[in-house]
Design a protein around this motif. Structure first.
Motif, mmCIF file in Angstrom:
data_model
loop_
_atom_site.group_PDB
_atom_site.id
_atom_site.type_symbol
_atom_site.label_atom_id
_atom_site.label_comp_id
_atom_site.label_asym_id
_atom_site.label_seq_id
_atom_site.Cartn_x
_atom_site.Cartn_y
_atom_site.Cartn_z
ATOM 1 N N ALA A 1 0.841 -1.200 0.000
ATOM 2 C CA ALA A 1 0.000 0.000 0.000
ATOM 3 C C ALA A 1 0.876 1.250 0.000
ATOM 4 O O ALA A 1 0.418 2.339 -0.345
ATOM 5 N N MET A 2 2.143 1.084 0.378
ATOM 6 C CA MET A 2 3.068 2.228 0.439
ATOM 7 C C MET A 2 3.791 2.339 -0.906
ATOM 8 O O MET A 2 4.183 1.334 -1.488
ATOM 9 N N PRO A 3 3.980 3.582 -1.405
ATOM 10 C CA PRO A 3 4.708 3.717 -2.669
ATOM 11 C C PRO A 3 6.113 3.098 -2.572
ATOM 12 O O PRO A 3 6.756 3.198 -1.537
ATOM 13 N N LYS A 4 6.532 2.477 -3.660
ATOM 14 C CA LYS A 4 7.836 1.795 -3.679
ATOM 15 C C LYS A 4 8.972 2.700 -3.213
ATOM 16 O O LYS A 4 9.852 2.276 -2.458
ATOM 17 N N MET A 5 8.925 3.961 -3.658
ATOM 18 C CA MET A 5 10.027 4.893 -3.380
ATOM 19 C C MET A 5 10.222 5.138 -1.882
ATOM 20 O O MET A 5 11.261 5.604 -1.462
ATOM 21 N N LEU A 6 9.175 4.846 -1.078
ATOM 22 C CA LEU A 6 9.268 5.093 0.366
ATOM 23 C C LEU A 6 9.709 3.850 1.146
ATOM 24 O O LEU A 6 9.944 3.924 2.346
ATOM 25 N N HIS A 7 9.818 2.716 0.465
ATOM 26 C CA HIS A 7 10.332 1.535 1.159
ATOM 27 C C HIS A 7 11.787 1.772 1.539
ATOM 28 O O HIS A 7 12.554 2.335 0.768
ATOM 29 N N GLN A 8 12.157 1.331 2.753
ATOM 30 C CA GLN A 8 13.465 1.704 3.285
ATOM 31 C C GLN A 8 14.531 0.644 3.062
ATOM 32 O O GLN A 8 14.274 -0.549 3.167
ATOM 33 N N ALA A 9 15.732 1.128 2.806
ATOM 34 C CA ALA A 9 16.931 0.298 2.831
ATOM 35 C C ALA A 9 17.939 1.049 3.691
ATOM 36 O O ALA A 9 18.149 2.249 3.496
ATOM 37 N N ALA A 10 18.534 0.353 4.645
ATOM 38 C CA ALA A 10 19.512 0.962 5.567
ATOM 39 C C ALA A 10 18.972 2.240 6.214
ATOM 40 O O ALA A 10 19.683 3.234 6.358
ATOM 41 N N GLY A 11 17.689 2.214 6.582
ATOM 42 C CA GLY A 11 17.127 3.309 7.360
ATOM 43 C C GLY A 11 16.780 4.552 6.588
ATOM 44 O O GLY A 11 16.554 5.610 7.184
ATOM 45 N N ARG A 12 16.723 4.456 5.265
ATOM 46 C CA ARG A 12 16.354 5.609 4.440
ATOM 47 C C ARG A 12 15.468 5.097 3.306
ATOM 48 O O ARG A 12 15.721 4.007 2.790
ATOM 49 N N PRO A 13 14.448 5.847 2.910
ATOM 50 C CA PRO A 13 13.659 5.401 1.760
ATOM 51 C C PRO A 13 14.553 5.291 0.511
ATOM 52 O O PRO A 13 15.543 6.016 0.397
#
Ligand code: UD1
Ligand code: CA
Length: 478
Positions: free
Chosen positions: A19-31
């Motif tokens: 449900a969350m836009p892909k760009m906001l998924h986090q890697a190493a604590g940052r989207p």
């Protein structure tokens, strides 16, 4: 010559199944998009334009504080169409334009700088960053002529058998000269997907006799995070880089692979992180600090040399020099621990200010409180800060003593130097220098326990409680 960056970030990211836009998924604590924005900022661009579409509102809100501008692509008609959405924001821009993808977080500062240097050196109209893979299925392929010049990018869907065998692939990252918008506007959608392909701009540059350069980089840096498997892989790569960066800066990591540090965390030199530590969010750790095994520090400022002993959780706190915390302590948001505070095992502190040298060594709860200098908050003492509906404050002034197992029912103030006797429950303020005690008077019944034990042991199994039996035997008149 000035540089603008355009980040394409309007796509849906269906494969995330989120449900969350892909760009906001986090890697190493940052989207994901956050990493790309960091790289763009390092390029010292005069303007950074982010193209948003799917989840635009959430994305724009998340990055509202960044030095970037947004342009909306309301319908996702393809990468060329997305790129053209930046035209208004870059009106009057005469320099180069660097195009990046918002879901491709692994490219390094060096790779982008190298591409820019190559572009400038070749006086190219267009530079495309490419990778080489054994099998590049799915990607657009780089087609070269007999002189090894790049002549075209062909998408997977349109590729011939011979083109499908090409191992060089298009990352989708480009550097263009200032004619890019004018050329992109000429791109049509006459292809199987009926999309406007930015890749078609390459042939337009060639038609205008402008050199096109392919800058090869490591494929591992160019791959996007399209699903949760790729997201986890990106997270791992980024975290490894972060570990190496801090170690090179003088931070000791014991068993580095077990330590998780967000990209947003800052650490000074001569800090020691033991195994299993997690440092998250806006955390800063000052020099001389030691973070013990399996402790988690989130959104906190360790302003001096602080010792966090194993298995402690510190969140939203400011901690000053010489303070020690834990093991097994929990420090919650809104807490300020001044210099030389001592917090021991199984102590929970929430939204409280402990002044210099205050101590809570064992098993205490301090919530919504101000605890003065040299206060001893003993084992098992608590602030009763909640009445079922509202929270109330507790103030303990300098030098007061809070005995073991004390309950301070807030709102309440214990004035300077006052003494609260162990086991007391206080509901009203204690004046300066007073004793507060609410215990019942002690009763002593001589010999009561001797009768009790004697009766119990009459029916107990042989061999039970041998020490007490021996003691009772020794008391019998011989
Ligand atoms: C694109 C390239 C392909 C390249 C691949 C690398 C084209 C036609 N093809 O393919 O040659 O190998 O990237 O990953 O460009 N986006 C928008 N708006 C749109 C469409 C896309 O903002 O209308 C954004 C997406 O959010 C994404 C990026 O552009 O960040 C790439 O889009 P995507 O659909 O993944 O492109 P591909 O078809 O994979
Ligand atoms: Ca893609």
């Amino acid at each position: 010559m000035s540089l603008a960056v355009v980040i394409l970030a309007a796509g849906q990211g269906t494969r995330m199944k989120s449900a969350m836009p892909k760009m906001l998924h986090q890697a190493a604590g940052r989207p994901l998009l956050g990493h790309v924005i960091e790289r763009a900022k390092e390029l010292e661009a005069s303007k950074i334009v982010v193209i948003t579409g799917h989840g635009a509102e959430a994305i724009e809100a998340h990055f509202a504080a960044e030095p970037i501008v947004f342009a909306r692509q309301t319908e996702q008609l393809g990468t060329a169409h997305a790129f053209l959405c930046a035209q208004g924001a870059l009106h009057g821009h005469t320099g180069h334009v660097f195009v990046l993808y918002g879901d491709t977080p692994l490219m390094t500062r060096e790779t982008l700088h190298n591409a820019l240097a190559a572009h400038r050196a070749a006086k190219a109209g267009m530079t495309v960053i490419t990778g080489v893979l054994e099998d590049a299925t799915g990607y657009g392929r780089i087609v070269r002529n007999e002189h090894n010049e790049v002549i075209r990018i062909v998408e997977q869907k349109a590729a011939s058998e011979a083109e499908k065998a090409i191992r060089e692939w298009n990352s989708g990252m480009y550097i263009f000269d200032s004619s890019a918008f004018q050329l992109a506007a000429q791109i049509g959608n006459n292809n199987a997907a009926k999309e406007y392909y930015l890749t078609d701009i390459l042939e337009l540059y060639r038609q205008h006799n402008k050199p096109v350069v392919a800058q090869i980089a490591a494929s591992s840096e160019l791959e996007g995070s399209n699903d949760r498997v790729q997201l986890a892989a990106a997270d791992k790569v980024l975290r490894d880089r972060i570990r190496v960066k801090h170690m090179r800066n003088g931070v000791t990591l014991r068993d580095p692979n077990t330590i998780y540090i967000d990209d947003t965390v800052t650490i000074e030199n001569d800090v020691i992180l033991e195994a299993g530590v997690m440092l998250q969010g806006t955390t800063h750790i000052a020099t001389g600090s030691l973070i013990g095994a399996y402790s988690i520090v989130t959104d906190s400022q360790l302003e001096g040399a602080v010792v966090v002993k194993p298995h402690s959780v510190v969140e939203g706190a400011v901690v000053q020099d010489g303070t020690d915390i834990g093991p097994f302590a929990r420090i919650r948001p809104g807490t300020l621990l001044e210099a030389g505070v001592h917090i021991g095992n199984f102590v929970e502190i929430k939204n409280s200010h402990l002044l210099e040298g205050a101590k809570a060594g064992h098993l205490a709860y301090i919530g919504d409180a101000s605890i003065g200098r040299e206060v001893n908050f003993s084992a098992g003492a608590i602030t009763a800060n909640f009445d079922g509906l509202d929270k109330h404050r507790t103030t303990v002034e300098d030098g007061a003593f809070i005995g073991t197992n004390v309950t301070l029912v807030a709102p309440i103030t214990i004035h300077q130097g006052a003494f609260v006797a162990a086991g007391s429950t206080l509901t009203t303020d204690l004046t300066e220098g007073a004793l507060g005690v609410t215990r019942a008077t002690q009763k002593t019944l001589d010999g009561w326990a001797i009768k009790y034990w004697t009766r119990k042991l009459e029916t107990a199994k042989a061999g039970k409680l041998p020490i007490i039996r021996k003691w009772l035997e020794s008391r019998k008149p011989s």
